[in-house]
Scaffold this motif. Structure first.
Motif, PDB file in Angstrom:
ATOM      1  N   ILE A  17      10.312  21.991   7.523  1.00 25.40           N
ATOM      2  CA  ILE A  17       9.437  20.865   7.864  1.00 25.40           C
ATOM      3  C   ILE A  17       8.412  20.634   6.756  1.00 25.40           C
ATOM      4  N   TYR A  53       5.845  13.818  20.478  1.00 23.57           N
ATOM      5  CA  TYR A  53       7.150  13.692  19.827  1.00 23.57           C
ATOM      6  C   TYR A  53       7.540  12.218  19.784  1.00 23.57           C
ATOM      7  N   PHE A  56       8.578   7.972  13.623  1.00 24.71           N
ATOM      8  CA  PHE A  56       7.572   7.465  12.682  1.00 24.71           C
ATOM      9  C   PHE A  56       8.187   6.266  11.979  1.00 24.71           C
ATOM     10  N   ASP A  64      11.601   8.763  10.394  1.00 23.81           N
ATOM     11  CA  ASP A  64      11.960  10.135  10.783  1.00 23.81           C
ATOM     12  C   ASP A  64      11.509  10.397  12.219  1.00 23.81           C
ATOM     13  N   GLN A  65      12.123  11.411  12.808  1.00 23.70           N
ATOM     14  CA  GLN A  65      11.646  11.904  14.102  1.00 23.70           C
ATOM     15  C   GLN A  65      10.601  12.974  13.808  1.00 23.70           C
ATOM     16  N   VAL A  66       9.459  12.815  14.400  1.00 23.95           N
ATOM     17  CA  VAL A  66       8.339  13.687  14.016  1.00 23.95           C
ATOM     18  C   VAL A  66       7.593  14.237  15.231  1.00 23.95           C
ATOM     19  N   ILE A  85       1.148  15.137  10.840  1.00 22.01           N
ATOM     20  CA  ILE A  85       2.488  14.656  11.153  1.00 22.01           C
ATOM     21  C   ILE A  85       3.503  15.674  10.649  1.00 22.01           C
ATOM     22  N   HIS A  86       4.255  16.256  11.573  1.00 20.74           N
ATOM     23  CA  HIS A  86       5.286  17.237  11.200  1.00 20.74           C
ATOM     24  C   HIS A  86       6.615  16.484  11.103  1.00 20.74           C
ATOM     25  N   CYS A  87       7.154  16.405   9.899  1.00 23.20           N
ATOM     26  CA  CYS A  87       8.414  15.684   9.733  1.00 23.20           C
ATOM     27  C   CYS A  87       9.483  16.647   9.223  1.00 23.20           C
ATOM     28  N   HIS A  88      10.697  16.161   9.035  1.00 22.72           N
ATOM     29  CA  HIS A  88      11.735  17.003   8.442  1.00 22.72           C
ATOM     30  C   HIS A  88      11.359  17.295   6.988  1.00 22.72           C
ATOM     31  N   ILE A  97       6.754   8.735   4.668  1.00 28.90           N
ATOM     32  CA  ILE A  97       5.719   8.767   5.719  1.00 28.90           C
ATOM     33  C   ILE A  97       4.348   8.510   5.108  1.00 28.90           C
TER      34      ILE A  97
END
Ligand code: GDP
Length: 459
Positions: A17, A53, A56, A64-66, A85-88, A97
């Motif tokens: 992440i 959850y 974004f 992305d799904q964050v 924001i925690h992203c892949h 992002i």
């Protein structure tokens, strides 16, 4: 402080992440514009310290799904509204992002800007801000413990205590000056002098552990010295082989000599292998020799290697004698190549009594464990509970405290010399400014606050 700032909080590269930090007045609005939560009710409840959850987006484009962590100021790291924001963990994902945030009016944060805001918003003082960097860059558990200790504010509390004493002294002086009808009598002089002594003693107490603190933070500066061929490079290599926990290159060190960082127990050794020390007329070699003397000067420990045959013949070079005389306290003499002798017995009367001498062999490692023990003893000496004690460790802070102490001493001398109080106050004010540099307090404003709130002069 008006801008909302954004930056990647994790190291650049690919990983599981990435975390992107967004802080400022508009952080929550930007979140509203860019984030499409799965659980709308939870998101709209607007509660702090919650994790959400969802998608974004940049405009209408999904990026992305964050996971978004929401922390409302002033109860956040910066003291402002913050989203994390925690992203892949791809660089492209993170960059998109960040760009989406920029499109919504955020700007890129400068280095250290989140912590700077934390400081400006009164969340942390300078000691704590520097401790954060120390914690992140710590290379030993002991260094990490020390940084953590400073981060929790126990050192700041001690500094603030002395600072408050000095503020009180200044207020006392101001009050005395402001009422000239109250003659500055012996009583006031004694009182002032006692207060100065008390403040100074506290400051000296804090300074006491700072040498150890600095060693824990920066490593024990260890210089390997000796004539050519005595075994200096071999000793450095032996350290590198024996102590597997070699520490990676530390930026900012000069390349004139060989620098290595090695962990001995929980202590970081900063080893320097100097160019062979000897008199030379060759100009280039001369520079090397000069550097070697400089290194000896600033070293915490000098490992002076002597050749066993030279030693037994009592043949010491001028340089070896100078080192043993000038730096006796920090020198450990290693009488090397003892494996060439049939017995390990040595006449130890050739070396000044206060120097620690070890019969040694780099080749067979004879004396190696004892050498490590002695090095650790020097670090820990009288400081067994190091990690539990708040210690000053950073040279900026140490210098400021030393200057503070000097100024308190000057003030004290001025009082003894019957110098008028308003002149004494110049030194006290200088002491206050120095100690305030440590934590980053604003002197003028605090002095005013202190005078008006505590003394109620009523003018
Ligand atoms: P420097 O010039 O001081 O760096 O010395 P070196 O580390 O290059 O060593 C010079 C020579 O001494 C090399 O041939 C080493 O193998 C040898 N040497 C170093 N330490 C010892 C030791 O403890 N015993 C023996 N017998 N030889 C050693």
């Amino acid at each position: 402080m008006e801008d909302t700032i954004v930056a990647l909080a994790t190291p650049p590269g690919e990983g599981a992440i990435h975390i992107i930090r967004l802080s400022g007045k508009n952080a929550f609005n930007i979140g509203k514009a860019c984030f499409e939560p799965k659980n709308k009710n939870k998101w709209q409840a607007d509660t702090s310290y919650t994790l959400h959850y969802g998608w974004f987006l940049d405009g209408t484009k999904k990026i992305d799904q964050v996971l978004v962590a929401r922390m409302r100021g002033p109860q956040s790291y910066t003291g402002e509204d913050v989203l994390e924001i925690h992203c892949h963990g791809g660089m492209l994902v993170a960059r998109r992002i960040i760009e989406a945030c920029l499109h919504q009016g955020a700007r890129l944060a400068e280095a250290g800007e989140f912590s700077k805001r934390a400081f400006l918003n009164g969340k942390i003082d300078l000691v704590q801000a520097e401790a954060i960097v120390d914690l992140i860059t710590a290379r030993t558990s002991l260094a990490a413990d020390l940084a953590l200790n400073q981060l929790t504010g126990s050192l700041s509390t001690k500094i603030d205590d002395v600072r408050q004493d000095i503020l009180d002294i200044l207020s006392y002086i101001e009050a005395t000056i402001d009422f000239p009808e109250d003659e500055v009598d012996d009583l006031a002089q004694t009182e002032l002098s006692e207060r100065l002594i008390k403040a100074k003693e506290k400051a000296v107490e804090i300074l006491k552990g700072s040498k150890t603190g600095k060693i824990i933070r920066e490593g024990l500066l260890t210089v390997i010295a000796g004539r050519p061929n005595v075994g200096k490079s071999s000793l450095l290599n032996a350290f590198l082989e024996e102590e597997r926990a070699i520490v990676s290159e530390i930026p900012g060190t000069t390349r004139d000599e060989i620098h290595e960082y090695i962990k001995v127990g929980e202590v970081l050794l900063h080893l320097i292998d100097t160019a062979g020390i000897r008199d030379s007329s060759d100009p280039i070699e001369k520079i090397g020799v000069e550097r070697a003397w400089k290194a000896l000067n600033k070293a915490d420990v000098i490992l002076l290697l002597l050749d066993v045959n030279e030693y037994n013949a009592k043949r010491f070079s001028k340089e070896e004698q100078i080192i043993m005389e000038e730096y006796a306290e920090k020198t450990i003499v290693l009488i090397n190549k003892i494996d060439l002798m049939s017995s390990y017995e040595l006449n130890d009367s050739y070396i000044p009594k206060d120097i620690f001498v070890l019969p040694f062999s780099v080749k067979t490692r004879f004396g190696f464990e004892e050498l490590k023990k002695e090095i650790l003893r020097r670090v820990y000496e009288g400081n067994h509970a190091i990690s539990a004690e708040p210690l000053l460790s950073n040279i900026r802070q140490i210098n400021a405290l030393e200057n503070c102490i000097n100024n308190l001493e000057k003030a004290q001398e001025a009082v003894y010399a019957n110098i008028p109080f308003d002149l004494v106050s110049i030194d006290v004010r200088a002491a206050l400014e120095e100690i305030s540099l440590i934590t980053g307090h604003n002197v003028q404003e605090d002095l005013l606050n202190n005078i008006f709130s505590r003394f109620c002069i009523g003018k």
